[in-house]
Scaffold this motif. Structure first.
Motif, mmCIF file in Angstrom:
data_model
loop_
_atom_site.group_PDB
_atom_site.id
_atom_site.type_symbol
_atom_site.label_atom_id
_atom_site.label_comp_id
_atom_site.label_asym_id
_atom_site.label_seq_id
_atom_site.Cartn_x
_atom_site.Cartn_y
_atom_site.Cartn_z
ATOM 1 N N GLU A 248 0.815 -1.215 0.000
ATOM 2 C CA GLU A 248 0.000 0.000 0.000
ATOM 3 C C GLU A 248 0.847 1.263 0.000
ATOM 4 O O GLU A 248 0.375 2.322 -0.432
ATOM 5 C CB GLU A 248 -0.929 -0.001 1.220
ATOM 6 N N SER A 249 2.074 1.196 0.483
ATOM 7 C CA SER A 249 2.928 2.384 0.556
ATOM 8 C C SER A 249 3.389 2.854 -0.817
ATOM 9 O O SER A 249 3.780 4.009 -0.981
ATOM 10 C CB SER A 249 4.151 2.093 1.420
ATOM 11 N N ARG A 250 3.363 1.972 -1.816
ATOM 12 C CA ARG A 250 3.798 2.296 -3.175
ATOM 13 C C ARG A 250 5.267 2.720 -3.222
ATOM 14 O O ARG A 250 5.681 3.458 -4.147
ATOM 15 C CB ARG A 250 2.925 3.402 -3.781
ATOM 16 N N ILE A 251 6.053 2.285 -2.261
ATOM 17 C CA ILE A 251 7.484 2.576 -2.268
ATOM 18 C C ILE A 251 8.158 1.688 -3.318
ATOM 19 O O ILE A 251 7.896 0.489 -3.362
ATOM 20 C CB ILE A 251 8.092 2.322 -0.879
ATOM 21 N N PRO A 252 9.008 2.232 -4.188
ATOM 22 C CA PRO A 252 9.721 1.382 -5.157
ATOM 23 C C PRO A 252 10.527 0.300 -4.434
ATOM 24 O O PRO A 252 11.108 0.545 -3.376
ATOM 25 C CB PRO A 252 10.633 2.368 -5.884
ATOM 26 N N THR A 253 10.545 -0.881 -5.002
ATOM 27 C CA THR A 253 11.219 -2.005 -4.358
ATOM 28 C C THR A 253 12.284 -2.569 -5.283
ATOM 29 O O THR A 253 12.119 -2.613 -6.512
ATOM 30 C CB THR A 253 10.220 -3.119 -4.009
ATOM 31 N N TRP A 254 13.377 -2.997 -4.684
ATOM 32 C CA TRP A 254 14.453 -3.673 -5.408
ATOM 33 C C TRP A 254 14.283 -5.172 -5.191
ATOM 34 O O TRP A 254 14.421 -5.671 -4.074
ATOM 35 C CB TRP A 254 15.809 -3.207 -4.895
ATOM 36 N N VAL A 255 13.946 -5.885 -6.271
ATOM 37 C CA VAL A 255 13.716 -7.332 -6.227
ATOM 38 C C VAL A 255 14.747 -7.989 -7.139
ATOM 39 O O VAL A 255 14.741 -7.737 -8.351
ATOM 40 C CB VAL A 255 12.291 -7.701 -6.678
ATOM 41 N N PRO A 256 15.640 -8.820 -6.608
ATOM 42 C CA PRO A 256 16.607 -9.502 -7.487
ATOM 43 C C PRO A 256 15.894 -10.397 -8.488
ATOM 44 O O PRO A 256 15.021 -11.187 -8.123
ATOM 45 C CB PRO A 256 17.464 -10.312 -6.505
ATOM 46 N N ARG A 257 16.259 -10.265 -9.742
ATOM 47 C CA ARG A 257 15.633 -11.057 -10.798
ATOM 48 C C ARG A 257 15.971 -12.529 -10.617
ATOM 49 O O ARG A 257 17.123 -12.908 -10.428
ATOM 50 C CB ARG A 257 16.097 -10.566 -12.161
ATOM 51 N N GLY A 258 14.945 -13.380 -10.671
ATOM 52 C CA GLY A 258 15.137 -14.807 -10.509
ATOM 53 C C GLY A 258 15.173 -15.278 -9.072
ATOM 54 O O GLY A 258 15.362 -16.473 -8.826
ATOM 55 N N SER A 259 14.962 -14.380 -8.139
ATOM 56 C CA SER A 259 15.006 -14.748 -6.723
ATOM 57 C C SER A 259 13.708 -15.430 -6.306
ATOM 58 O O SER A 259 12.734 -15.498 -7.067
ATOM 59 C CB SER A 259 15.237 -13.500 -5.871
ATOM 60 N N ALA A 260 13.686 -15.930 -5.072
ATOM 61 C CA ALA A 260 12.476 -16.555 -4.550
ATOM 62 C C ALA A 260 11.332 -15.553 -4.463
ATOM 63 O O ALA A 260 10.166 -15.905 -4.698
ATOM 64 C CB ALA A 260 12.764 -17.158 -3.175
ATOM 65 N N MET A 261 11.657 -14.311 -4.153
ATOM 66 C CA MET A 261 10.633 -13.274 -4.100
ATOM 67 C C MET A 261 10.064 -13.006 -5.494
ATOM 68 O O MET A 261 8.846 -12.864 -5.676
ATOM 69 C CB MET A 261 11.238 -11.997 -3.514
ATOM 70 N N HIS A 262 10.919 -12.961 -6.490
ATOM 71 C CA HIS A 262 10.469 -12.739 -7.868
ATOM 72 C C HIS A 262 9.551 -13.878 -8.320
ATOM 73 O O HIS A 262 8.482 -13.644 -8.907
ATOM 74 C CB HIS A 262 11.689 -12.623 -8.789
ATOM 75 N N THR A 263 9.949 -15.097 -8.041
ATOM 76 C CA THR A 263 9.151 -16.258 -8.441
ATOM 77 C C THR A 263 7.795 -16.266 -7.735
ATOM 78 O O THR A 263 6.753 -16.538 -8.352
ATOM 79 C CB THR A 263 9.909 -17.550 -8.139
ATOM 80 N N ALA A 264 7.788 -15.982 -6.437
ATOM 81 C CA ALA A 264 6.526 -15.972 -5.681
ATOM 82 C C ALA A 264 5.602 -14.873 -6.181
ATOM 83 O O ALA A 264 4.378 -15.065 -6.254
ATOM 84 C CB ALA A 264 6.823 -15.793 -4.197
ATOM 85 N N GLY A 265 6.153 -13.704 -6.518
ATOM 86 C CA GLY A 265 5.325 -12.618 -7.026
ATOM 87 C C GLY A 265 4.700 -12.933 -8.366
ATOM 88 O O GLY A 265 3.548 -12.576 -8.632
ATOM 89 N N LEU A 266 5.446 -13.632 -9.244
ATOM 90 C CA LEU A 266 4.907 -13.992 -10.556
ATOM 91 C C LEU A 266 3.760 -14.989 -10.446
ATOM 92 O O LEU A 266 2.834 -14.975 -11.263
ATOM 93 C CB LEU A 266 6.023 -14.571 -11.430
ATOM 94 N N LYS A 267 3.801 -15.853 -9.452
ATOM 95 C CA LYS A 267 2.779 -16.879 -9.292
ATOM 96 C C LYS A 267 1.623 -16.449 -8.387
ATOM 97 O O LYS A 267 0.692 -17.212 -8.174
ATOM 98 C CB LYS A 267 3.412 -18.158 -8.739
ATOM 99 N N SER A 268 1.683 -15.251 -7.847
ATOM 100 C CA SER A 268 0.626 -14.770 -6.957
ATOM 101 C C SER A 268 -0.513 -14.170 -7.766
ATOM 102 O O SER A 268 -0.303 -13.694 -8.889
ATOM 103 C CB SER A 268 1.186 -13.722 -5.986
ATOM 104 N N PRO A 269 -1.743 -14.167 -7.225
ATOM 105 C CA PRO A 269 -2.865 -13.515 -7.915
ATOM 106 C C PRO A 269 -2.589 -12.038 -8.147
ATOM 107 O O PRO A 269 -1.862 -11.399 -7.383
ATOM 108 C CB PRO A 269 -4.036 -13.731 -6.946
ATOM 109 N N PRO A 270 -3.168 -11.456 -9.203
ATOM 110 C CA PRO A 270 -2.878 -10.048 -9.535
ATOM 111 C C PRO A 270 -3.203 -9.071 -8.421
ATOM 112 O O PRO A 270 -2.554 -8.040 -8.300
ATOM 113 C CB PRO A 270 -3.743 -9.797 -10.783
ATOM 114 N N GLU A 271 -4.225 -9.365 -7.602
ATOM 115 C CA GLU A 271 -4.634 -8.440 -6.553
ATOM 116 C C GLU A 271 -3.936 -8.703 -5.221
ATOM 117 O O GLU A 271 -4.234 -8.033 -4.236
ATOM 118 C CB GLU A 271 -6.154 -8.516 -6.354
#
Length: 465
Positions: A248-271
């Motif tokens: 909700e803060s809309r703060i820009p985030t640094w996400v390493p490409r190919g990381s576990a966070m990147h993978t989880a975000g791609l597979k999460s629902p859009p909302e």
């Protein structure tokens, strides 16, 4: 870097994963630091293998493309360019399908870090000493009301004898009181050290009020002694402390490409919160640049999503150089716990050999020992922000007294408004009273049957000529 022995040398693909492995320098002659090189030396000296590091140009773990191929270190492993990864990597579902992982080296969770917020003066600090007294006041109020109501119910007022009129003193003494109003008056006014115009009725109510007088004296004495401490205690507003708050803060985030966070975000629902965080990422369209991600996080330009161990290492490094905690990490996890393992190709004969050594290193605490050596100075920064630097004295500034000033100004404003209302009501009352007298006199003079004439003469209008 290599470790020579009589057995064939293994090629290990490496990349930066703070604090386990830190890779710098050129690809053909890398400088490798962290806790993992020590662990690899122990493992391969025990197994009798030599090894050499191979740096993948992107130095990224790698992601699975839509066509089924992999990039980064994992792609190099599947193409046969290396025998295994030299650094532990998160064993995600996609990686588990195409690769084999050893016993876990560590269990880590993904979190987010951001620039430490600035301490602010708490304008409500003068109220905080009262925060623990609310229950006491409510309890005394209820008890006083109950005792007072019981007394008024049991002790009925005496009726005057026939032919006798009750005196004002009898009415005041035996009249029906407002139990709720008086109970609230005796409880709150006494606690605030204000005078009470009415004396409590009956011994039971007086005893209760007397005990409350003594308790109020003690509580207010404690309040005065704690007031300065509460004013000095700063106020801390965290930009985010959970996954939903970060989204909700809309703060820009640094996400390493190919990381576990990147993978989880791609597979999460859009909302979902993870998908929204990924939408705010400013690093997915550019090559992974760890120094840039760290420097801009410290500068407050973006939030850093990373394993907790990596954020802890950054805290260690900045505190070692500056003596200050420049980052904080949110209390919740973004992805949850992930298994950090060395990855091999499916069916690799090295897996059982590595598992045996890794299991013993983990159980004897050697892995944790090497990890903690890398983050030894992060202890202070891992404390809650409010408890950091408790030994450092902070002098009061003007902002600490804004709450008291606002309370004083509010009281003065209410007094001024009350005074002006009294003046307006008084003038209105004085203007209404003469008008009513004039109207009364005019009404009496407009309906007489005789009209007064000069020289004491009068004309009877009702007489016919």
């Amino acid at each position: 870097m290599s470790n020579m022995s009589s057995k064939p040398c293994l090629k290990l693909g490496i990349g930066t994963y703070l604090p386990y492995m830190i890779v710098s320098g050129p690809d053909d002659n890398p400088i490798v630091g962290g806790s993992q090189p020590v662990v690899l030396d122990i493992i391969f000296n025990h197994l009798g293998y030599c090894y050499e590091y191979v740096v993948e140009p992107s130095r990224a773990g790698g992601i699975k493309l839509p066509n089924g191929t992999w990039t980064g270190v994992i792609g190099l492993l599947l193409r046969g360019g290396i025998d295994m990864t030299g650094i532990g990597m998160a064993l995600t579902h996609d990686r588990y399908q195409d690769l084999d992982g050893t016993d876990f080296l560590y269990i880590d969770g993904w979190s987010a870090g951001f620039k430490t917020p600035v301490l602010q003066s708490d304008i409500s600090g003068f109220i905080k000493p009262f925060s623990g007294y609310v229950r006491s006041i409510v309890g005394v109020l209820v008890t006083t009301w109950f005792v007072h109501m019981a007394r008024e119910t049991i002790v009925s007022p005496r009726n005057p004898r026939a032919g006798e009129s009750a005196s004002p003193s009898d009415n005041e003494r035996h009249g029906t009181p407002s139990v709720t109003d008086e109970s609230a008056l005796w409880t709150i006014a006494v606690f605030l050290a204000q005078s009470v115009t009415k004396m409590p009725r009956g011994n039971s109510v007086r005893v209760m009020t007397g005990v409350w007088l003594l308790v109020s004296l003690i509580l207010n004495t404690v309040y005065r002694s704690n007031l300065k401490a509460m004013l000095i205690l700063p106020k801390i507003v965290l930009p985010f402390d959970s996954t939903e708050e970060l989204a909700e803060s809309r703060i820009p985030t640094w996400v390493p490409r190919g990381s576990a966070m990147h993978t989880a975000g791609l597979k999460s629902p859009p909302e979902s919160a993870l998908a929204k965080i990924l939408e705010n990422s400013n690093s997915l369209d550019v090559p992974t640049d760890v120094p840039w991600g760290i420097s801009d996080t410290i500068a407050g330009k973006h939030a850093m999503t990373s394993p907790r161990a990596s954020i802890t290492y950054i805290m260690h490094t900045t505190f070692s150089k500056t003596g200050q905690c420049l980052l904080y990490t949110m209390s919740e996890d973004l992805v949850g716990m992930v298994q950090i393992s060395i990855l091999l190709r499916k069916g690799s004969p090295l897996k059982p050999k590595l598992n045996s050594v890794i299991r013993r290193l983990r159980e004897f605490g050697i892995l944790d020992h090497e990890y903690k050596k890398q983050v030894a100075n992060a202890t202070e920064c891992l404390k809650p922000i409010g408890s950091r630097g408790t030994r450092k004295l902070r002098s009061l500034d003007l902002g600490d007294f804004y709450g008291v000033f606002m309370l004083y100004a509010g009281g003065a404003l209410m007094a001024l408004v009350s005074f002006l209302m009294e003046l307006v009501l008084r003038n209105a009352k004085l203007s209404v009273e003469p008008d009513s007298d004039i109207k009364h006199e005019t009404a009496e003079d407009s309906t007489p049957s005789r009209m007064k004439l000069p020289h004491n003469r009068s004309l009877d209008l009702s007489t016919k000529e």
